[in-house]
Write a protein that holds these residues in place. Structure first.
Motif, PDB file in Angstrom:
ATOM      1  N   TRP A 122     -10.609  -3.378   0.547  1.00  0.00           N
ATOM      2  CA  TRP A 122      -9.217  -3.680   0.230  1.00  0.00           C
ATOM      3  C   TRP A 122      -9.047  -5.057  -0.415  1.00  0.00           C
ATOM      4  O   TRP A 122      -8.283  -5.237  -1.356  1.00  0.00           O
ATOM      5  CB  TRP A 122      -8.377  -3.569   1.504  1.00  0.00           C
ATOM      6  CG  TRP A 122      -6.972  -4.069   1.378  1.00  0.00           C
ATOM      7  CD1 TRP A 122      -6.132  -3.924   0.309  1.00  0.00           C
ATOM      8  CD2 TRP A 122      -6.230  -4.790   2.365  1.00  0.00           C
ATOM      9  NE1 TRP A 122      -4.915  -4.504   0.571  1.00  0.00           N
ATOM     10  CE2 TRP A 122      -4.954  -5.042   1.830  1.00  0.00           C
ATOM     11  CE3 TRP A 122      -6.527  -5.234   3.649  1.00  0.00           C
ATOM     12  CZ2 TRP A 122      -3.980  -5.738   2.540  1.00  0.00           C
ATOM     13  CZ3 TRP A 122      -5.546  -5.913   4.355  1.00  0.00           C
ATOM     14  CH2 TRP A 122      -4.288  -6.163   3.802  1.00  0.00           C
ATOM     15  N   THR A 137      -1.411  -1.297  -4.169  1.00  0.00           N
ATOM     16  CA  THR A 137      -2.663  -0.871  -3.543  1.00  0.00           C
ATOM     17  C   THR A 137      -2.661   0.632  -3.420  1.00  0.00           C
ATOM     18  O   THR A 137      -1.863   1.198  -2.674  1.00  0.00           O
ATOM     19  CB  THR A 137      -2.831  -1.535  -2.161  1.00  0.00           C
ATOM     20  OG1 THR A 137      -2.903  -2.945  -2.354  1.00  0.00           O
ATOM     21  CG2 THR A 137      -4.105  -1.056  -1.476  1.00  0.00           C
ATOM     22  N   ASP A 138      -3.552   1.265  -4.192  1.00  0.00           N
ATOM     23  CA  ASP A 138      -3.605   2.725  -4.143  1.00  0.00           C
ATOM     24  C   ASP A 138      -4.976   3.217  -3.711  1.00  0.00           C
ATOM     25  O   ASP A 138      -5.263   4.399  -3.778  1.00  0.00           O
ATOM     26  CB  ASP A 138      -3.201   3.331  -5.504  1.00  0.00           C
ATOM     27  CG  ASP A 138      -4.018   2.784  -6.656  1.00  0.00           C
ATOM     28  OD1 ASP A 138      -4.948   1.992  -6.410  1.00  0.00           O
ATOM     29  OD2 ASP A 138      -3.738   3.155  -7.814  1.00  0.00           O
ATOM     30  N   TYR A 159       1.909   4.422   0.650  1.00  0.00           N
ATOM     31  CA  TYR A 159       1.702   5.694   1.330  1.00  0.00           C
ATOM     32  C   TYR A 159       2.906   6.097   2.183  1.00  0.00           C
ATOM     33  O   TYR A 159       2.835   7.030   2.969  1.00  0.00           O
ATOM     34  CB  TYR A 159       0.438   5.641   2.197  1.00  0.00           C
ATOM     35  CG  TYR A 159       0.528   4.738   3.406  1.00  0.00           C
ATOM     36  CD1 TYR A 159       0.870   5.249   4.659  1.00  0.00           C
ATOM     37  CD2 TYR A 159       0.306   3.368   3.302  1.00  0.00           C
ATOM     38  CE1 TYR A 159       0.970   4.431   5.771  1.00  0.00           C
ATOM     39  CE2 TYR A 159       0.405   2.540   4.402  1.00  0.00           C
ATOM     40  CZ  TYR A 159       0.726   3.079   5.634  1.00  0.00           C
ATOM     41  OH  TYR A 159       0.839   2.260   6.725  1.00  0.00           O
ATOM     42  N   ASP A 192      -8.892   5.890   4.824  1.00  0.00           N
ATOM     43  CA  ASP A 192      -8.038   5.301   3.799  1.00  0.00           C
ATOM     44  C   ASP A 192      -6.591   5.756   4.062  1.00  0.00           C
ATOM     45  O   ASP A 192      -6.329   6.943   4.254  1.00  0.00           O
ATOM     46  CB  ASP A 192      -8.497   5.781   2.416  1.00  0.00           C
ATOM     47  CG  ASP A 192      -7.733   5.094   1.298  1.00  0.00           C
ATOM     48  OD1 ASP A 192      -8.360   4.342   0.539  1.00  0.00           O
ATOM     49  OD2 ASP A 192      -6.502   5.312   1.182  1.00  0.00           O
ATOM     50  N   LYS A 193      -5.654   4.787   4.068  1.00  0.00           N
ATOM     51  CA  LYS A 193      -4.270   5.109   4.439  1.00  0.00           C
ATOM     52  C   LYS A 193      -3.668   6.156   3.502  1.00  0.00           C
ATOM     53  O   LYS A 193      -2.871   6.991   3.911  1.00  0.00           O
ATOM     54  CB  LYS A 193      -3.414   3.847   4.416  1.00  0.00           C
ATOM     55  CG  LYS A 193      -3.787   2.837   5.486  1.00  0.00           C
ATOM     56  CD  LYS A 193      -2.823   1.648   5.508  1.00  0.00           C
ATOM     57  CE  LYS A 193      -3.223   0.664   6.605  1.00  0.00           C
ATOM     58  NZ  LYS A 193      -2.204  -0.345   6.887  1.00  0.00           N
ATOM     59  N   THR A 217       0.887  -1.154   0.000  1.00  0.00           N
ATOM     60  CA  THR A 217       0.000   0.000   0.000  1.00  0.00           C
ATOM     61  C   THR A 217       0.927   1.206   0.000  1.00  0.00           C
ATOM     62  O   THR A 217       1.733   1.371   0.919  1.00  0.00           O
ATOM     63  CB  THR A 217      -0.878  -0.013   1.265  1.00  0.00           C
ATOM     64  OG1 THR A 217      -1.542  -1.276   1.331  1.00  0.00           O
ATOM     65  CG2 THR A 217      -1.905   1.100   1.222  1.00  0.00           C
ATOM     66  N   HIS A 221      -7.372   0.564   1.293  1.00  0.00           N
ATOM     67  CA  HIS A 221      -6.774  -0.026   2.482  1.00  0.00           C
ATOM     68  C   HIS A 221      -6.992   0.946   3.642  1.00  0.00           C
ATOM     69  O   HIS A 221      -6.375   1.995   3.694  1.00  0.00           O
ATOM     70  CB  HIS A 221      -5.279  -0.272   2.252  1.00  0.00           C
ATOM     71  CG  HIS A 221      -4.682  -1.246   3.207  1.00  0.00           C
ATOM     72  ND1 HIS A 221      -3.407  -1.740   3.070  1.00  0.00           N
ATOM     73  CD2 HIS A 221      -5.186  -1.832   4.322  1.00  0.00           C
ATOM     74  CE1 HIS A 221      -3.154  -2.574   4.055  1.00  0.00           C
ATOM     75  NE2 HIS A 221      -4.210  -2.642   4.828  1.00  0.00           N
TER      76      HIS A 221
END
Ligand SMILES: Nc1ncnc2c1ncn2[C@@H]1O[C@H](COP(=O)(O)OP(=O)(O)OP(=O)(O)O)[C@@H](O)[C@H]1O
Ligand SMILES: [Zn+2]
Length: 480
Positions: free
Chosen positions: A216, A69-70, A34, A83-84, A32, A73
């Motif tokens: 997710w 993963t954009d 970030y 959302d992260k 993910t 999550h």
């Protein structure tokens, strides 16, 4: 012995046979994006990179898919929280997609530095919303999902085999859920396939159920099936993903009528101070920090020097030790390359025997559930024997075979000796220049001009060329 893989589904080592002879499909859950990637993020990609390279070495055509993963999550596994990526966007004052781009590229750059081959496909969740919606629709039609308040949930009660991968009860899932989320679920074990977007939620798409965003887990079911097809061969990821992520992936795919992955591989964590390295807890060391201090191949070697199904507690001393081991192999490889052009023709039985043993031990190690430390040990044994035979000036045919072993197994399969590392001494011009300087240094010493001689040695050391005076004269090597 053919390749054996420890399959989490059956909890045994099983002989690997692909669905379609000659072809292998692999899906690995990616990051993910970030935050800057840490050392833990490199373990899976490097291990599955060796798996991919090993299969390819054995003549398989491999399609390697690893997602980014954009979206979707959340900070809380129980379908609550923010959302992260969106949270990070708020902190950095960026668009969520800017955050995703930025950290996706840091991730790719780090993987490239570690000599991890690029995935054949690196699908992004936000680019596959229609595929996810389609899968959710199939689940709704079959009664394995329901709409509640603009969100869609998977009905766990309708799918009795839920939990077969991890054998785990799901009560914890409820623990962190916010009350309103719990209330709209039929059962606290149910998980989100699609979530209604609250007014402040920027990442939003239209769907048959209103404006929202995917859960997710659904991205991995949708994208792995899209690119690898039903009954694809290998699905991999970290042990933390076994539950709930991989359970959910299996349930979503199978309940929609698909056959899902046949072999499940899980790598154990890299720890720091006894705890899992993780972005969310702040307990990590980034790959960028490590690379500022160490050649990336030391890091790759360090990670491969432990088996993927054991935890690895990171220490600086461990990495330092890996460096010495790595340099021993690298220097042997360079020595073989250096000698090859001037070697007399001929075959050296001792070296041939050592090569036979290397090839057999190496294959046995990797076929035993990808035992990379054992494969590296086979190389160490080989280098010990090689160094002995080098005293006997082995002939060109055997030296060439030794070079191929380093190139095909050491680099081709383990990915430890990229061109970049070899070229630091490989270029004929560089080699010639260093030797010329060393001749001048010898001359200076004969003329008792020690200041000059030392200056040459020190300047070379500054450039990373280490000179050692031995009984046979000065020897030099690069310190990568
Ligand atoms: N310490 C670790 N050791 C090995 N693999 C890890 C480690 N941390 C994460 N991974 C793996 O990296 C991949 C990406 O995970 P993810 O982006 O969720 O990272 P994370 O650091 O655990 O994030 P978070 O702390 O926010 O959960 C997953 O396959 C995950 O299992
Ligand atoms: Zn996944």
């Amino acid at each position: 012995m053919p390749l054996q893989i420890y399959n989490t589904l059956t909890r045994t080592k099983q002989t690997f046979t692909p669905t379609t002879p000659g072809y292998v499909g692999i899906y690995v859950c990616g990051p993910t994006v970030y935050a800057e990637p840490h050392l833990g993020h490199a373990r899976g990609p490097i291990v599955y990179d060796v798996l991919r390279r090993w299969l390819r070495h054995q003549g398989y055509r491999v399609r390697f898919v690893s997602n980014i993963t954009d979206v979707g999550h959340l900070t809380d596994d129980a379908d609550a929280g923010e959302d992260k990526i969106q949270r990070r966007a708020r902190v950095e004052r960026l668009e969520p997609m800017e955050v995703a781009e930025k950290y996706m590229w840091s991730y790719f750059d780090e993987m490239q530095a570690l000599n991890v081959l690029r995935p054949d496909i690196a699908p992004r969740a936000a680019g596959h919303i229609p595929e996810q919606i389609e899968l959710i629709q199939a689940l709704l039609e079959r009664g394995h999902a329901y709409v509640a308040n603009g969100s869609v949930y998977f009905r766990v009660r309708s799918w009795p085999s839920f939990g077969k991968l991890s054998n785990r009860e799901i009560e914890e899932q409820e623990a962190g859920a916010r009350v309103e989320v719990r209330e709209e679920k039929e059962d606290p074990r149910d998980f989100a396939l699609w979530k209604r977007a609250e007014p402040g939620h920027i990442m939003r798409w239209s769907s048959p159920w209103g404006v929202g965003f995917p859960g997710w887990h659904i991205e991995c079911s949708a994208m792995s099936l899209k690119y690898l097809g039903d009954g694809f061969d290998i699905h991999a990821g970290g042990v933390d993903l076994q539950f709930p992520h991989h359970e959910a992936e299996i349930a979503q795919a199978e309940a929609a009528g698909h056959t899902f992955a046949r072999y499940w591989m899980h790598h154990y964590h890299v720890l720091l101070n006894g705890q899992k390295m993780a972005k969310s807890t702040g307990n990590f060391v980034t790959l960028a920090e490590l690379r500022a201090r160490h050649e990336p191949m030391y890091i790759r070697f360090y990670l491969l020097n432990s088996h993927y199904r054991s935890v690895l507690d990171f220490t600086d001393e461990g990495l330092e030790g890996a460096k010495n081991g790595y340099l021993r192999l690298l220097n042997a490889y360079r020595e073989v390359r250096r000698r090859l052009p001037g070697a007399p023709p001929g075959v050296h039985p001792g070296l041939e025997g050592a090569l036979d043993r290397l090839e057999a031990e190496f294959a046995e190690a990797l076929n035993d559930d990808l035992n990379t430390p054992q494969a590296i040990a086979a190389f160490f044994n080989f280098v010990t024997e090689l160094n002995k035979t080098l005293l006997e000036q082995p002939g060109r045919e055997s030296l060439a075979r030794a070079e191929r072993a380093f190139a095909e197994l050491g680099e081709g399969v383990l990915g430890l000796f990229p061109h970049r590392v070899l070229e630091q001494v490989g270029g004929a011009l560089l080699q010639g220049l260093v030797e010329l300087l060393l001749e001048m240094r010898e001359e200076a010493r004969r003329n008792r001009n020690f200041a000059q001689a030392d200056r040459i040695r020190d300047r070379l050391a500054e450039l990373g060329v280490l000179v050692e005076d031995t009984r046979e004269g000065p020897k030099w090597r690069m310190n990568p």
